[in-house]
Design a protein around this motif. Structure first.
Motif, PDB file in Angstrom:
ATOM      1  N   PHE A  65      22.128  13.379  -9.660  1.00  0.00           N
ATOM      2  CA  PHE A  65      20.999  13.593  -8.521  1.00  0.00           C
ATOM      3  C   PHE A  65      19.979  12.489  -8.331  1.00  0.00           C
ATOM      4  N   LEU A  66      19.934  11.930  -7.691  1.00  0.00           N
ATOM      5  CA  LEU A  66      18.784  10.693  -7.335  1.00  0.00           C
ATOM      6  C   LEU A  66      17.730  11.431  -6.526  1.00  0.00           C
ATOM      7  N   LEU A  67      16.424  11.541  -6.880  1.00  0.00           N
ATOM      8  CA  LEU A  67      15.248  11.858  -6.027  1.00  0.00           C
ATOM      9  C   LEU A  67      14.732  10.818  -5.861  1.00  0.00           C
ATOM     10  N   ALA A  68      14.248  10.420  -4.485  1.00  0.00           N
ATOM     11  CA  ALA A  68      13.162   9.470  -4.077  1.00  0.00           C
ATOM     12  C   ALA A  68      12.125   9.804  -3.325  1.00  0.00           C
ATOM     13  N   VAL A  69      10.974   9.597  -3.526  1.00  0.00           N
ATOM     14  CA  VAL A  69       9.855   9.865  -2.925  1.00  0.00           C
ATOM     15  C   VAL A  69       8.934   8.688  -2.537  1.00  0.00           C
ATOM     16  N   ARG A 115       7.862  11.112   1.960  1.00  0.00           N
ATOM     17  CA  ARG A 115       9.103  11.373   2.507  1.00  0.00           C
ATOM     18  C   ARG A 115       9.804  11.655   1.236  1.00  0.00           C
ATOM     19  N   TYR A 116      10.453  12.697   1.261  1.00  0.00           N
ATOM     20  CA  TYR A 116      11.202  13.440  -0.061  1.00  0.00           C
ATOM     21  C   TYR A 116      12.722  13.066   0.322  1.00  0.00           C
ATOM     22  N   LEU A 117      13.566  12.221  -0.134  1.00  0.00           N
ATOM     23  CA  LEU A 117      14.843  11.981  -0.032  1.00  0.00           C
ATOM     24  C   LEU A 117      15.619  12.269  -1.263  1.00  0.00           C
ATOM     25  N   GLY A 118      16.715  12.837  -0.935  1.00  0.00           N
ATOM     26  CA  GLY A 118      17.721  13.183  -2.414  1.00  0.00           C
ATOM     27  C   GLY A 118      19.335  12.610  -2.045  1.00  0.00           C
ATOM     28  N   VAL A 119      19.747  12.286  -3.082  1.00  0.00           N
ATOM     29  CA  VAL A 119      21.010  11.746  -3.084  1.00  0.00           C
ATOM     30  C   VAL A 119      22.201  12.359  -3.986  1.00  0.00           C
ATOM     31  N   ASP A 120      23.133  13.261  -3.934  1.00  0.00           N
ATOM     32  CA  ASP A 120      23.906  13.749  -4.597  1.00  0.00           C
ATOM     33  C   ASP A 120      25.105  12.787  -5.255  1.00  0.00           C
ATOM     34  N   ASP A 153       0.882  -1.406   0.001  1.00  0.00           N
ATOM     35  CA  ASP A 153       0.210   0.030   0.090  1.00  0.00           C
ATOM     36  C   ASP A 153       0.651   1.114  -0.026  1.00  0.00           C
ATOM     37  N   SER A 154       2.166   1.344  -0.571  1.00  0.00           N
ATOM     38  CA  SER A 154       3.111   2.468  -0.517  1.00  0.00           C
ATOM     39  C   SER A 154       3.458   2.447  -2.015  1.00  0.00           C
ATOM     40  N   SER A 155       4.224   3.453  -2.378  1.00  0.00           N
ATOM     41  CA  SER A 155       5.033   3.792  -3.532  1.00  0.00           C
ATOM     42  C   SER A 155       6.214   4.423  -3.520  1.00  0.00           C
ATOM     43  N   LEU A 156       7.197   4.021  -4.267  1.00  0.00           N
ATOM     44  CA  LEU A 156       8.562   4.734  -4.198  1.00  0.00           C
ATOM     45  C   LEU A 156       8.536   5.326  -5.719  1.00  0.00           C
ATOM     46  N   GLN A 157       8.838   6.397  -5.630  1.00  0.00           N
ATOM     47  CA  GLN A 157       9.176   7.023  -7.068  1.00  0.00           C
ATOM     48  C   GLN A 157      10.713   7.558  -7.226  1.00  0.00           C
ATOM     49  N   LEU A 158      11.294   6.994  -8.024  1.00  0.00           N
ATOM     50  CA  LEU A 158      12.638   7.320  -8.363  1.00  0.00           C
ATOM     51  C   LEU A 158      13.104   8.123  -9.801  1.00  0.00           C
ATOM     52  N   GLN A 159      13.699   9.141  -9.460  1.00  0.00           N
ATOM     53  CA  GLN A 159      14.066   9.869 -10.869  1.00  0.00           C
ATOM     54  C   GLN A 159      15.678  10.241 -10.647  1.00  0.00           C
TER      55      GLN A 159
END
Length: 215
Positions: free
Chosen positions: A142-146, A132-137, A76-82
């Motif tokens: 750059f990787l954005l994970a939501v 939750r908004y997570l970012g990795v440089d 019942d959750s989602s992870l978006q990666l860009q």
């Protein structure tokens, strides 16, 4: 849920030899394709190589004809990666955090497994979900994970997503790219310059939700 993507074939022997001779210098990723990282079966999407998890439903997120991100569904959750192109001299997370805070109200900034992250809500299709908004440089990326839904507030569910992100490999490539331009993705059975084999009548790669919150 089942994983709709085929697993990536193991690294070629010469690549494995390189990785075995140069151990990872960090405990976990996300990894840059050019740095030593653990060798394992991964889903090869071109700009991203994703760890295989049979419990995850993995879908490409597209804008028009371009694949710009990945959506992973679980519990019942989602992870978006860009993955985005970034300048060689500096990262993007501080700048993108400011953009998110401008667009999404009532966010709390806190320390997470990848450093600073934002916690609040995500509104999609008229529905509001905890997020939750997570970012990795990384080097030139750059990787954005939501993370949205139950996993945004339940650490027992979030742990599976965090472990997933820690084993992602980003393939930036050497091509010139504009700042914040999405790193190109492709279906795992497509090779550069052509299509791979696909069984007649089977098209499991249906389009997933659009990643539209941050542009």
């Amino acid at each position: 849920m089942r994983n709709v993507f085929r697993r990536r074939r193991r690294e070629q022997p010469e690549q494995v030899g390189e990785q075995e001779s140069a151990a990872p210098t960090r405990e976990s990723g996300p990894w840059d394709a050019d740095e030593p990282h653990p060798e394992s079966d991964r889903i090869d999407l071109g700009g991203l190589r994703l760890p295989h998890n049979a419990d995850f439903d993995v879908r490409l997120a597209s804008v028009g004809d371009q694949h710009v991100g990945v959506v992973v569904l679980y519990e019942d959750s989602s992870l978006q990666l860009q993955a985005l192109a970034a300048p060689r001299s500096s990262g993007l997370w501080d700048e993108i955090k400011t953009k998110i805070q401008t667009q999404v109200k009532d966010l709390e900034e806190r320390e997470g497994p990848f450093g600073s992250e934002l916690v609040g809500e995500l509104r999609t299709d008229g529905e509001t979900r905890p997020a939750r908004y997570l970012g990795v440089d990384g080097p030139r990326w750059f990787l954005l994970a939501v993370i949205a839904g139950k996993a945004a507030v339940d650490e027992s569910v979030a742990e599976a997503y965090i472990d997933f992100i820690k084993d992602v490999v980003v393939v930036r490539g050497d091509e010139p790219m504009a700042r914040e331009e999405p790193i190109p993705l492709r279906r795992p059975n497509e090779q550069q310059g052509g299509e791979g084999d696909e069984r007649p009548g089977l098209n499991p790669f249906k389009r997933g939700p659009e990643i539209s919150e941050i542009r």
